[in-house]
Design an enzyme around this catalytic site. Sequence first.
Site, PDB file in Angstrom:
ATOM      1  N   SER A  33       0.774  -1.144  -0.042  1.00  0.00           N
ATOM      2  CA  SER A  33      -0.156   0.301  -0.018  1.00  0.00           C
ATOM      3  C   SER A  33       0.765   1.031  -0.177  1.00  0.00           C
ATOM      4  CB  SER A  33      -0.587   0.014   1.284  1.00  0.00           C
ATOM      5  OG  SER A  33      -0.801  -1.009   1.305  1.00  0.00           O
ATOM      6  N   GLY A  37       6.518   1.460   1.512  1.00  0.00           N
ATOM      7  CA  GLY A  37       7.968   1.213   1.413  1.00  0.00           C
ATOM      8  C   GLY A  37       8.268   1.039   0.138  1.00  0.00           C
ATOM      9  N   SER A  39       8.560   2.165  -2.952  1.00  0.00           N
ATOM     10  CA  SER A  39       9.573   2.699  -3.555  1.00  0.00           C
ATOM     11  C   SER A  39      11.170   2.545  -3.324  1.00  0.00           C
ATOM     12  CB  SER A  39       9.097   4.455  -3.769  1.00  0.00           C
ATOM     13  OG  SER A  39       7.745   4.296  -4.374  1.00  0.00           O
ATOM     14  N   PRO A 113       2.661   0.914  -9.403  1.00  0.00           N
ATOM     15  CA  PRO A 113       1.595   2.278  -8.071  1.00  0.00           C
ATOM     16  C   PRO A 113       0.703   2.587  -8.188  1.00  0.00           C
ATOM     17  CG  PRO A 113       2.626   2.812 -10.359  1.00  0.00           C
ATOM     18  CD  PRO A 113       3.012   1.616 -10.578  1.00  0.00           C
ATOM     19  N   GLY A 114       0.404   3.205  -7.065  1.00  0.00           N
ATOM     20  CA  GLY A 114      -0.890   3.950  -7.756  1.00  0.00           C
ATOM     21  C   GLY A 114      -2.144   2.885  -6.811  1.00  0.00           C
ATOM     22  N   LEU A 469     -45.442 -22.070 -18.506  1.00  0.00           N
ATOM     23  CA  LEU A 469     -45.157 -21.341 -16.721  1.00  0.00           C
ATOM     24  C   LEU A 469     -45.594 -22.734 -16.170  1.00  0.00           C
ATOM     25  CD1 LEU A 469     -47.155 -18.305 -17.380  1.00  0.00           C
ATOM     26  CD2 LEU A 469     -45.190 -18.559 -17.393  1.00  0.00           C
ATOM     27  N   LYS A 474     -47.933 -29.074 -16.854  1.00  0.00           N
ATOM     28  CA  LYS A 474     -46.790 -29.540 -17.271  1.00  0.00           C
ATOM     29  C   LYS A 474     -46.883 -31.467 -16.915  1.00  0.00           C
ATOM     30  CE  LYS A 474     -43.576 -27.111 -16.276  1.00  0.00           C
ATOM     31  NZ  LYS A 474     -44.343 -25.711 -15.700  1.00  0.00           N
ATOM     32  N   SER A 542     -39.595 -23.698 -18.914  1.00  0.00           N
ATOM     33  CA  SER A 542     -37.461 -23.440 -19.804  1.00  0.00           C
ATOM     34  C   SER A 542     -38.039 -21.805 -20.128  1.00  0.00           C
ATOM     35  CB  SER A 542     -37.108 -23.851 -20.375  1.00  0.00           C
ATOM     36  OG  SER A 542     -38.408 -24.958 -20.526  1.00  0.00           O
TER      37      SER A 542
HETATM   38  N1  LIG Z   1      12.449   3.800   9.360  1.00  0.00           N
HETATM   39  C1  LIG Z   1      11.888   3.593   8.045  1.00  0.00           C
HETATM   40  N2  LIG Z   1      10.863   4.194   6.874  1.00  0.00           N
HETATM   41  C2  LIG Z   1      11.047   3.512   5.828  1.00  0.00           C
HETATM   42  C3  LIG Z   1      11.177   2.029   5.639  1.00  0.00           C
HETATM   43  N3  LIG Z   1      10.661   2.204   4.749  1.00  0.00           N
HETATM   44  C4  LIG Z   1      10.366   3.402   3.674  1.00  0.00           C
HETATM   45  N4  LIG Z   1      10.377   4.309   5.027  1.00  0.00           N
HETATM   46  C5  LIG Z   1       9.705   5.387   5.271  1.00  0.00           C
HETATM   47  O1  LIG Z   1       8.577   5.379   4.268  1.00  0.00           O
HETATM   48  C6  LIG Z   1       7.595   6.157   3.472  1.00  0.00           C
HETATM   49  C7  LIG Z   1       7.036   5.821   2.434  1.00  0.00           C
HETATM   50  O2  LIG Z   1       8.028   4.948   1.894  1.00  0.00           O
HETATM   51  P1  LIG Z   1       8.131   4.704   0.268  1.00  0.00           P
HETATM   52  O3  LIG Z   1       8.973   4.052  -0.478  1.00  0.00           O
HETATM   53  O4  LIG Z   1       8.140   5.924  -0.563  1.00  0.00           O
HETATM   54  O5  LIG Z   1       6.944   3.455   0.117  1.00  0.00           O
HETATM   55  P2  LIG Z   1       5.433   3.727  -1.138  1.00  0.00           P
HETATM   56  O6  LIG Z   1       4.274   4.312  -1.320  1.00  0.00           O
HETATM   57  O7  LIG Z   1       5.473   2.254  -0.365  1.00  0.00           O
HETATM   58  O8  LIG Z   1       6.479   3.480  -2.187  1.00  0.00           O
HETATM   59  C8  LIG Z   1       9.012   7.108   3.388  1.00  0.00           C
HETATM   60  O9  LIG Z   1       9.340   8.335   4.399  1.00  0.00           O
HETATM   61  C9  LIG Z   1      10.219   6.198   3.450  1.00  0.00           C
HETATM   62  O10 LIG Z   1      10.790   6.858   4.145  1.00  0.00           O
HETATM   63  C10 LIG Z   1      11.686   1.323   6.822  1.00  0.00           C
HETATM   64  O11 LIG Z   1      12.558   0.164   6.917  1.00  0.00           O
HETATM   65  N5  LIG Z   1      11.788   2.261   7.834  1.00  0.00           N
END
Ligand SMILES: Nc1nc2c(ncn2[C@@H]2O[C@H](COP(=O)(O)OP(=O)(O)O)[C@@H](O)[C@H]2O)c(=O)[nH]1
Lengths: 566, 318
Positions: A33, A37, A39, A113-114, A469, A474, A542
């Site tokens: 979601s 994290g 990305s 994404p999204g 019917l 029938k 039917s």
């Molecule tokens: N503390 C911590 N923050 C994380 C970690 N992975 C991602 N983040 C933070 O979580 C936020 C969202 O991360 P992002 O990669 O953009 O999420 P995405 O929307 O799933 O792509 C950012 O501020 C990241 O720096 C982690 O392992 N530890």
Amino acid sequence: MALAHEDLIASDIEAYLEAHERKSLLRFITCGSVDDGKSTLIGRLLYESQLVFEDHLAALEADSKRVGTQGGDLDFALLVDGLSAEREQGITIDVAYRFFATEKRKFIVADTPGHEQYTRNMVTGASTTDLAVILIDARKGVLTQTRRHSYLVSLLGIRRVVVAVNKLDLVDYSEEVFDQIESDYRAFAAEIGLTDIVCIPVSALRGDNITESSAQMPWYPGPTLLGYLETVEVEEEARDGPFRMPVQWVNRPDHEFRGYSGTIVGGTIRPGQPVQALPSGRRSRVARITTFDGDLDEAVVGQAVTLVLEDEIDVSRGDVLCEEGRRPQVADQFEAHIIWMHEREMLPGRPYLMKIGPMTVGMTMSRPKFKVNVNTLEHLAATTLDLNEIGVCSLRLDQPVPFDTYRENRDMGGFIIIDRITNATLGAGLLNFALRRADSVQWQSMDVNKAARAVRNGHGPCAIWFTGLSGSGKSTISNLVEKRLDALGAHTYLLDGDNVRLGLSRDLGFTPADRVENIRRVAEVTKLMVDAGLLVLVSFISPFRAERRFARELLQAGEFCEVFVD
Amino acid sequence: MNEAQGDQGSTTTTGLVATPQLTHLQRLEAESIHILREAVAESENPVMLYSIGKDSSVMLHLARKAFHPSPPPFPLLHVDTTWKFQAMYDFRDKMVAESGVELLVHQNPDCIEQGINPFTHGSAVHTDMWKTEGLKQALDQHGFDVAFGGARRDEEKSRAKERIFSLRSAQHRWDPKLQRPELWRVYNARRNQGENIRVFPLSNWTELDVWQYIHLEQIPIVPLYLAARRPVVERDGTLIMVDDERMPLAPGEVPVEKSIRFRTLGCYPLTGAVESEADTLPKVIQEMLLTTTSERQGRVIDFDSSGSMEKKKQEGYF
Ligand SMILES: Nc1nc2c(ncn2[C@@H]2O[C@H](COP(=O)(O)OP(=O)(O)O)[C@@H](O)[C@H]2O)c(=O)[nH]1
């Protein structure tokens, strides 16, 4: 950027190239979601495993300072953030593909994404991947979204799942938190049939258990994320399966050579092996496996080849060459999962096109039997499917196609739905099973046949179909007719609507789609009973002409007699 | 590539004799061949855009594989600007003579008439008129409905989500709303009257894959990719090769001989060289892997305006 292969590149490039040539390929999808994290994780994988270009790195450093979320430290998420333009313009994007390689493997990541378009994106991305990485935020645990991602992954036939429990740094690298999430997840996953699961506690941001085992989590004995991705066997299930090659192109440079070009989507093939072409059912043997690099002794699933057959049989684009003993079914009516991907809703009964493999045929869909709430997995009643909805429908094609179920073979059972006017791709479908086999070669002829039974019985078989019917009489009439026939010594059977609903059709309700299915079953049973030599009296409401015609068409001329009771 | 198969079979745990696992390059090759065949089978009038660069060389090689023993069932189209390196023209003519593939060359007549060139008109106008407009003219003139291009998804972040079959309107515009989801190996190549489809068989290849494949398959490439001593001038930190006498020199500017090579090839006045001693393919790959800036740095057009790639795509550059 600790890179063992950097030394090899510097000292012996030829050796490096040779090793690199032999790498295998893993395609995986990442699901998470927003803010789990994803990305950051992908950026980290790219950064750790690849030689990130200096200019990219310089840009990353600058961007991290300017817009990064890490107070000037490297923000890996920015490495993969090529999608901001679309986000700002509100353009829909489906899947972004990323590439990286390590010493052992090359990887293609489908990044979806999204969240608004999640179903469409994920289904698209998952369709080409061998494995899924599902992200869970350690602070949040298994969420609705996690269930949704897992369901889609399982629906699309991905059997291997890695659960990356991320942000362990924010929960003090707690073993308990991780264990709880793992057991929650496994309990849920078992319900939807996912069994091959590996859970790994990570911090994408800090790099724990990504490429190196984390010193913060000595309690975790398992592989790192990359370590696992590098070594997991991508079991090519299709390889041990029966041979399948849909013909894409007939290769005829001159009168001497006639070959069938296509990609092998199941099994293996060798010269001399018998093959059958479907839907025609014609047989031959493979004479040669031709490629630009010379003839092959063997070709396997995934290879694009050209087969020359021993006999001149008529094969064209869209036909499937297959193993004789284990051939696909041929059918023109199916039950399928449909994933709708277009703003304009799906319309039952409207003619669409289906493209399955290289074959394009006309198709109509029934009203959905149900749609699936992807968050709760509940089955809901539906009259149509909207964008991003998934449902189960019956399909009817205007010509039979060879297929395997999607579970058996993704390439033989997955299809796209195309609009006849705009040519847009409207959705995707997964074939569950055939409702009616159209493959005449599949019908087994017995020595004791209808004719033999007619001689023994002293009369030929026939179906007498009473419609009308409820309350029209029938049952009364058909009952009297049967008594009379019985008195004459005829072999009869009366198929009664209520009796069938108590047994064979116990699972069906009274929606139009269920009624259609009920009649279909009755028609099929009638056909078998006619084949058994009986005089079959069918007493059913039917209402649909299409279904009565269906019943009639299952039988031979003169074997079907319709009686309308009013 | 198939000779290599025999000795890389992995054994499965079941103890069965395992069939060899395909390498990543074999899988990419097969995918590209599948794409080429599918597009040709669904097209009435296909063409392959041939830019003479390394990606074009790989794409042509794959096309020969895909349709063997038939020749590729389409012509090559070179949208020429008259400003390519001389070595590229030589290479192109040699390749065509050897492979027997039909070559169409299109030069935008408006550009010839107006004498469009990068020096007086600037790189943006030059590229737009010769390449973007020239390509549209050529496609319209011949009525091509499918055009193969050698673009890769790894070239640029914004390319990462580009489709393999990319639909263009009758005006050759790339409309994000028209793009179709692509699942499995099933490609929707249907189009309405006037629309055409750009097909990118190399979508999933990386720069390293391309080099590796050229090395493995010994695919001929323009010699400019390998280092040699060549006359250059330095402009705004970019090394430009003085390929012919049309290059205007500033007062006092004298070309100097340097050992250089190119990572990407285009119009010579717009293509930056890198100083290098890598005069063999493995050395080029070695340099690419060890030092380096990304490939597109050498393309002067990218610096015009930010997001220019995206804009060019919408206008039909690719
Ligand atoms: N503390 C911590 N923050 C994380 C970690 N992975 C991602 N983040 C933070 O979580 C936020 C969202 O991360 P992002 O990669 O953009 O999420 P995405 O929307 O799933 O792509 C950012 O501020 C990241 O720096 C982690 O392992 N530890």
